[in-house]
Design a protein around this motif. Structure first.
Motif, PDB file in Angstrom:
ATOM      1  N   UNK A 183       0.813  -1.229   0.000  1.00  0.00           N
ATOM      2  CA  UNK A 183       0.000   0.000   0.000  1.00  0.00           C
ATOM      3  C   UNK A 183       0.843   1.274   0.000  1.00  0.00           C
ATOM      4  N   UNK A 184       2.016   1.227  -0.634  1.00  0.00           N
ATOM      5  CA  UNK A 184       2.846   2.394  -0.929  1.00  0.00           C
ATOM      6  C   UNK A 184       3.741   2.835   0.218  1.00  0.00           C
ATOM      7  N   UNK A 185       3.219   2.871   1.453  1.00  0.00           N
ATOM      8  CA  UNK A 185       4.057   3.280   2.581  1.00  0.00           C
ATOM      9  C   UNK A 185       3.560   2.591   3.849  1.00  0.00           C
ATOM     10  N   UNK A 186       4.360   2.675   4.893  1.00  0.00           N
ATOM     11  CA  UNK A 186       4.130   1.894   6.114  1.00  0.00           C
ATOM     12  C   UNK A 186       2.787   2.215   6.751  1.00  0.00           C
ATOM     13  N   UNK A 187       2.501   3.498   6.932  1.00  0.00           N
ATOM     14  CA  UNK A 187       1.261   3.848   7.627  1.00  0.00           C
ATOM     15  C   UNK A 187       0.024   3.491   6.804  1.00  0.00           C
ATOM     16  N   UNK A 188       0.111   3.619   5.476  1.00  0.00           N
ATOM     17  CA  UNK A 188      -1.033   3.233   4.646  1.00  0.00           C
ATOM     18  C   UNK A 188      -1.263   1.730   4.710  1.00  0.00           C
ATOM     19  N   UNK A 189      -0.180   0.976   4.812  1.00  0.00           N
ATOM     20  CA  UNK A 189      -0.315  -0.464   4.982  1.00  0.00           C
ATOM     21  C   UNK A 189      -0.987  -0.786   6.312  1.00  0.00           C
ATOM     22  N   UNK A 190      -0.552  -0.109   7.373  1.00  0.00           N
ATOM     23  CA  UNK A 190      -1.154  -0.354   8.689  1.00  0.00           C
ATOM     24  C   UNK A 190      -2.650  -0.084   8.642  1.00  0.00           C
ATOM     25  N   UNK A 191      -3.036   1.076   8.124  1.00  0.00           N
ATOM     26  CA  UNK A 191      -4.477   1.356   8.165  1.00  0.00           C
ATOM     27  C   UNK A 191      -5.243   0.588   7.092  1.00  0.00           C
ATOM     28  N   UNK A 192      -4.548   0.081   6.065  1.00  0.00           N
ATOM     29  CA  UNK A 192      -5.199  -0.858   5.156  1.00  0.00           C
ATOM     30  C   UNK A 192      -5.575  -2.149   5.872  1.00  0.00           C
ATOM     31  N   UNK A 193      -4.693  -2.609   6.760  1.00  0.00           N
ATOM     32  CA  UNK A 193      -5.016  -3.774   7.591  1.00  0.00           C
ATOM     33  C   UNK A 193      -6.218  -3.469   8.488  1.00  0.00           C
ATOM     34  N   UNK A 194      -6.226  -2.266   9.087  1.00  0.00           N
ATOM     35  CA  UNK A 194      -7.378  -1.902   9.916  1.00  0.00           C
ATOM     36  C   UNK A 194      -8.675  -1.956   9.105  1.00  0.00           C
ATOM     37  N   UNK A 195      -8.645  -1.430   7.885  1.00  0.00           N
ATOM     38  CA  UNK A 195      -9.851  -1.406   7.052  1.00  0.00           C
ATOM     39  C   UNK A 195     -10.422  -2.803   6.864  1.00  0.00           C
ATOM     40  N   UNK A 196      -9.546  -3.750   6.571  1.00  0.00           N
ATOM     41  CA  UNK A 196     -10.015  -5.111   6.316  1.00  0.00           C
ATOM     42  C   UNK A 196     -10.523  -5.780   7.591  1.00  0.00           C
ATOM     43  N   UNK A 197      -9.848  -5.552   8.702  1.00  0.00           N
ATOM     44  CA  UNK A 197     -10.328  -6.109   9.972  1.00  0.00           C
ATOM     45  C   UNK A 197     -11.692  -5.515  10.316  1.00  0.00           C
ATOM     46  N   UNK A 198     -11.824  -4.208  10.144  1.00  0.00           N
ATOM     47  CA  UNK A 198     -13.100  -3.538  10.422  1.00  0.00           C
ATOM     48  C   UNK A 198     -14.223  -4.120   9.565  1.00  0.00           C
ATOM     49  N   UNK A 199     -13.951  -4.316   8.276  1.00  0.00           N
ATOM     50  CA  UNK A 199     -14.985  -4.828   7.375  1.00  0.00           C
ATOM     51  C   UNK A 199     -15.317  -6.285   7.677  1.00  0.00           C
ATOM     52  N   UNK A 200     -14.319  -7.085   8.003  1.00  0.00           N
ATOM     53  CA  UNK A 200     -14.581  -8.478   8.372  1.00  0.00           C
ATOM     54  C   UNK A 200     -15.485  -8.551   9.600  1.00  0.00           C
ATOM     55  N   UNK A 201     -15.231  -7.693  10.556  1.00  0.00           N
ATOM     56  CA  UNK A 201     -16.011  -7.708  11.795  1.00  0.00           C
ATOM     57  C   UNK A 201     -17.440  -7.216  11.561  1.00  0.00           C
ATOM     58  N   UNK A 202     -17.576  -6.206  10.729  1.00  0.00           N
ATOM     59  CA  UNK A 202     -18.887  -5.600  10.505  1.00  0.00           C
ATOM     60  C   UNK A 202     -19.751  -6.423   9.547  1.00  0.00           C
ATOM     61  N   UNK A 203     -19.108  -7.106   8.592  1.00  0.00           N
ATOM     62  CA  UNK A 203     -19.843  -7.841   7.563  1.00  0.00           C
ATOM     63  C   UNK A 203     -19.358  -9.292   7.507  1.00  0.00           C
ATOM     64  N   UNK A 204     -19.957 -10.178   8.283  1.00  0.00           N
ATOM     65  CA  UNK A 204     -19.543 -11.594   8.256  1.00  0.00           C
ATOM     66  C   UNK A 204     -19.668 -12.235   6.876  1.00  0.00           C
ATOM     67  N   UNK A 205     -20.550 -11.689   6.027  1.00  0.00           N
ATOM     68  CA  UNK A 205     -20.746 -12.252   4.686  1.00  0.00           C
ATOM     69  C   UNK A 205     -19.896 -11.552   3.635  1.00  0.00           C
ATOM     70  N   UNK A 206     -18.869 -10.849   4.048  1.00  0.00           N
ATOM     71  CA  UNK A 206     -18.015 -10.111   3.114  1.00  0.00           C
ATOM     72  C   UNK A 206     -17.437 -11.048   2.059  1.00  0.00           C
ATOM     73  N   UNK A 207     -17.472 -10.614   0.796  1.00  0.00           N
ATOM     74  CA  UNK A 207     -16.845 -11.382  -0.277  1.00  0.00           C
ATOM     75  C   UNK A 207     -15.345 -11.533  -0.006  1.00  0.00           C
ATOM     76  N   UNK A 208     -14.781 -12.580  -0.517  1.00  0.00           N
ATOM     77  CA  UNK A 208     -13.339 -12.838  -0.400  1.00  0.00           C
ATOM     78  C   UNK A 208     -12.885 -12.896   1.060  1.00  0.00           C
ATOM     79  N   UNK A 209     -13.806 -13.278   1.934  1.00  0.00           N
ATOM     80  CA  UNK A 209     -13.500 -13.313   3.360  1.00  0.00           C
ATOM     81  C   UNK A 209     -12.289 -14.192   3.657  1.00  0.00           C
ATOM     82  N   UNK A 210     -12.273 -15.383   3.090  1.00  0.00           N
ATOM     83  CA  UNK A 210     -11.176 -16.306   3.377  1.00  0.00           C
ATOM     84  C   UNK A 210      -9.855 -15.786   2.825  1.00  0.00           C
TER      85      UNK A 210
END
Length: 354
Positions: free
Chosen positions: A68-95
């Motif tokens: 994700x281009x730089x360290x902090x963007x990578x960190x918050x990219x991880x946050x985004x995916x964790x947040x979406x996994x938690x909020x949407x159990x039926x998220x596509x590409x979950x696995x």
């Protein structure tokens, strides 16, 4: 190019129709960090070289947060995916998402990140912007009741512990706040840190943030809203300062302080134009889309705690949010590698309060 344009025409209206985060929107927003989470290049390293042995690839230096281009963007990219996994159990590409997160946030990889940040000459690495996002990621994992999340939370915890120590060591040395609308902004750098301190009931950390925020900001008056934005802002200096003071001050004291610091927010006719972006292929100019999202999330946060005083600001927050939402899906990596996170946090603050 025709296919991309057609896709955008199909996707963008769904964002414009509703500002509530739907599963369809979540699936699309998730594709952005999925795509860049393990994309090593292009990459911008914020590295200090002591000698030639430290010249390594981004993935060698930062095996968890190299995408994700730089360290902090990578960190918050991880946050985004964790947040979406938690909020949407039926998220596509979950696995697929879980698998990528588990690879990146392995115990071994985090230990290497810890070793990098433990170097004496890297004490200022990602201070305080990246630190702030690490603690938000840690909080999200801590509060996610899934076995894979608990494992990743345990893996990340030593890095978060080091960052807490770094905050406590650094804040008393910061004699003057950094007020710019970009990464070093002091107000923003304390917000998620405060939320994490509250979450962990770390009284020492809370005391450090509270005392230093009040020392740095309590005498500020008349924040010049008309000076914003600067040309490459993605944070509002006025609203980020407001956001940390809202967290650390008692309600009565905060409202009295805010009357002096930002009296215009109490005006039911207050208006503020969203920031415009002239070229979204320019990695600095596109910051202004992020500014619109961060203005929105701070206004939503204010309204949630003080609806009686500030409910009139909801239309203004919505206007900023709506203005930049289509740009998240415009196909330009300059914005795509980070704007999804800003949009998601604005969604988060909006939905927490309304």
């Amino acid at each position: 190019m025709k296919n991309i344009s057609l896709l955008l025409l199909l996707i963008i209206p769904s964002f414009l129709i509703s500002q509530e985060l739907t599963l369809q929107q979540a699936n699309h927003l998730a594709t952005l960090p999925i795509k860049c989470l393990q994309q090593e290049y292009p990459n911008k390293l914020g590295q200090m070289l002591i000698d030639s042995t430290e010249i390594q690839s981004p993935k060698q230096l930062h095996p968890a947060f190299y995408g994700c281009f730089d360290w902090h963007s990578s960190v918050h990219g991880h946050w985004s995916l964790v947040y979406l996994l938690k909020k949407f159990p039926a998220l596509d590409k979950r696995e697929e998402i879980i698998r990528k997160l588990q690879i990146n946030l392995s115990k071994e990889n985090i230990q290497k990140e810890l070793a990098y940040l433990s170097k004496n000459h890297e004490k200022s690495f990602e201070r305080t912007y990246g630190w702030n996002w690490v603690l938000k990621l840690q909080l999200e994992l801590d509060t996610f009741n899934a076995p894979f999340a608990k494992e990743m939370a345990a893996n990340l915890k030593p890095l978060s512990d080091l960052i807490v120590e770094r905050y406590i060591e650094f804040l008393p040395k910061l004699l003057y706040p950094i007020r710019m609308g970009m990464h070093p902004n002091t107000g923003f750098g304390l917000t998620f840190a405060w939320d994490y301190a509250v979450h962990t009931n770390n009284e020492v950390f809370k005391k450090s943030i509270r005392e230093n925020a009040i020392r740095l900001f309590q005498n500020d008056t008349g924040c010049p809203f008309n000076w914003e934005p600067s040309g490459t802002d993605f944070l509002s200096p006025c609203l980020e300062e407001m956001a940390i003071m809202q967290r650390v001050m008692p309600e009565k004291d905060f409202l009295a302080w805010l009357h002096k610091f930002a009296p215009q927010l109490f005006n039911k006719k207050f208006d503020w134009e969203p920031a415009k972006v002239s070229d979204r292929t320019d990695g600095h100019l596109v910051h202004l889309d992020g500014l619109n999202f961060s203005r929105a999330w701070n206004l939503y946060h204010l309204i949630r705690q003080y609806p009686k005083q500030f409910s009139h600001l909801k239309a203004l927050a919505d206007k900023h949010f709506q203005f930049s939402l289509p740009s998240v899906v415009d196909g330009n990596y300059e914005g795509e590698h980070w704007l999804a996170t800003f949009a998601l946090h604005a969604f988060e603050e909006k939905e927490n309060g309304f």
